[in-house]
Scaffold this motif. Structure first.
Motif, mmCIF file in Angstrom:
data_model
loop_
_atom_site.group_PDB
_atom_site.id
_atom_site.type_symbol
_atom_site.label_atom_id
_atom_site.label_comp_id
_atom_site.label_asym_id
_atom_site.label_seq_id
_atom_site.Cartn_x
_atom_site.Cartn_y
_atom_site.Cartn_z
ATOM 1 N N ILE A 57 0.920 -0.685 -0.177
ATOM 2 C CA ILE A 57 0.604 0.256 0.187
ATOM 3 C C ILE A 57 1.385 0.912 -0.231
ATOM 4 O O ILE A 57 2.195 1.567 1.173
ATOM 5 C CB ILE A 57 -1.132 -0.104 1.322
ATOM 6 C CG1 ILE A 57 -2.141 -1.011 1.547
ATOM 7 C CG2 ILE A 57 -1.716 1.230 1.213
ATOM 8 C CD1 ILE A 57 -3.002 -1.094 2.660
ATOM 9 N N GLN A 58 0.407 2.111 -1.089
ATOM 10 C CA GLN A 58 1.617 3.106 -0.585
ATOM 11 C C GLN A 58 0.604 4.355 -1.007
ATOM 12 O O GLN A 58 -0.494 4.856 -0.604
ATOM 13 C CB GLN A 58 2.177 3.665 -2.600
ATOM 14 C CG GLN A 58 3.235 2.435 -2.616
ATOM 15 C CD GLN A 58 3.588 2.043 -3.965
ATOM 16 O OE1 GLN A 58 2.811 2.516 -4.965
ATOM 17 N NE2 GLN A 58 4.886 1.982 -4.085
ATOM 18 N N PRO A 59 1.046 5.667 0.183
ATOM 19 C CA PRO A 59 0.274 7.023 0.591
ATOM 20 C C PRO A 59 -0.251 7.295 -0.880
ATOM 21 O O PRO A 59 0.714 7.468 -1.812
ATOM 22 C CB PRO A 59 0.845 7.392 0.920
ATOM 23 C CG PRO A 59 2.190 6.759 1.922
ATOM 24 C CD PRO A 59 2.319 5.704 0.962
ATOM 25 N N SER A 60 -1.417 8.200 -1.143
ATOM 26 C CA SER A 60 -1.254 8.915 -2.630
ATOM 27 C C SER A 60 -1.231 10.421 -2.170
ATOM 28 O O SER A 60 -1.351 11.234 -1.375
ATOM 29 C CB SER A 60 -3.068 8.521 -3.178
ATOM 30 O OG SER A 60 -3.672 9.187 -1.566
ATOM 31 N N GLY A 61 -0.913 10.530 -4.051
ATOM 32 C CA GLY A 61 -0.735 12.251 -3.838
ATOM 33 C C GLY A 61 -0.160 12.741 -3.359
ATOM 34 O O GLY A 61 0.013 14.449 -2.450
ATOM 35 N N GLY A 62 1.243 11.987 -3.271
ATOM 36 C CA GLY A 62 2.196 12.378 -2.987
ATOM 37 C C GLY A 62 2.930 12.871 -1.165
ATOM 38 O O GLY A 62 4.303 13.618 -0.521
ATOM 39 N N ASN A 72 7.295 5.643 2.375
ATOM 40 C CA ASN A 72 6.762 5.010 1.160
ATOM 41 C C ASN A 72 5.884 4.710 0.687
ATOM 42 O O ASN A 72 5.221 4.145 -0.687
ATOM 43 C CB ASN A 72 8.074 5.529 -0.157
ATOM 44 C CG ASN A 72 8.473 6.651 -0.285
ATOM 45 O OD1 ASN A 72 7.746 7.552 -0.492
ATOM 46 N ND2 ASN A 72 9.801 6.571 -0.303
ATOM 47 N N SER A 73 6.085 3.118 1.901
ATOM 48 C CA SER A 73 4.451 2.287 1.760
ATOM 49 C C SER A 73 4.515 1.337 2.511
ATOM 50 O O SER A 73 5.534 1.394 3.874
ATOM 51 C CB SER A 73 5.604 1.288 0.501
ATOM 52 O OG SER A 73 6.927 0.516 0.811
ATOM 53 N N TRP A 121 -8.372 0.750 8.572
ATOM 54 C CA TRP A 121 -8.777 1.263 6.963
ATOM 55 C C TRP A 121 -9.776 0.735 6.431
ATOM 56 O O TRP A 121 -10.066 0.917 5.623
ATOM 57 C CB TRP A 121 -7.530 1.253 6.945
ATOM 58 C CG TRP A 121 -6.199 2.736 6.527
ATOM 59 C CD1 TRP A 121 -7.265 3.337 6.800
ATOM 60 C CD2 TRP A 121 -5.386 2.938 5.884
ATOM 61 N NE1 TRP A 121 -5.703 4.940 7.014
ATOM 62 C CE2 TRP A 121 -4.692 4.100 6.369
ATOM 63 C CE3 TRP A 121 -4.517 1.684 5.684
ATOM 64 C CZ2 TRP A 121 -3.888 4.718 6.131
ATOM 65 C CZ3 TRP A 121 -3.060 1.773 5.107
ATOM 66 C CH2 TRP A 121 -3.279 4.044 5.193
#
Length: 111
Positions: free
Chosen positions: A31-36, A67-68, A103
């Motif tokens: 899972i990666q955060p979105s939008g920077g 980042n993940s 989540w």
């Protein structure tokens, strides 16, 4: 009463989605955060599993960096989780006091 600002419940609502496990295969997820965005240092993410009747089956901690969040759970561990078990993915942010959100949540499906 339900409105855009009041969806008809109190509290944070997790995304309801099944967790698919395949017999003989590892569970691999990133899972990666979105939008920077980034995960703050000290963020913890865990998948908590319970049997259909509610008994605890264990938990799988993610490896988290900025980042993940990554899981690689061996097949031997995954194969013990039955169909219709329940899971909740909890993320804890290092605030003061720590803040934990559910989540994702849902049922385990097997293939």
């Amino acid at each position: 009463m339900s409105t855009a600002s009041n969806p008809g419940y109190l509290g944070y609502q997790p995304t309801l989605q099944p967790l698919k496990l395949t017999t003989g295969a590892s569970f691999v997820q990133t899972i990666q955060p979105s939008g920077g965005a980034v995960f703050p240092a000290g963020t913890a993410i865990v998948i908590v599993l319970t049997a259909p009747g509610g008994a605890p089956l264990g938990s799988w901690n993610a490896t988290v960096d900025a980042n993940s969040a990554r899981w690689t759970v061996p097949a031997a561990t995954c194969d013990d989780i039955p169909a219709n078990a329940r899971y909740t993915m909890l993320v804890t942010y290092p605030t003061s006091p720590a803040t934990t959100y559910a989540w994702y949540a849902g049922s385990v499906i097997r293939t």
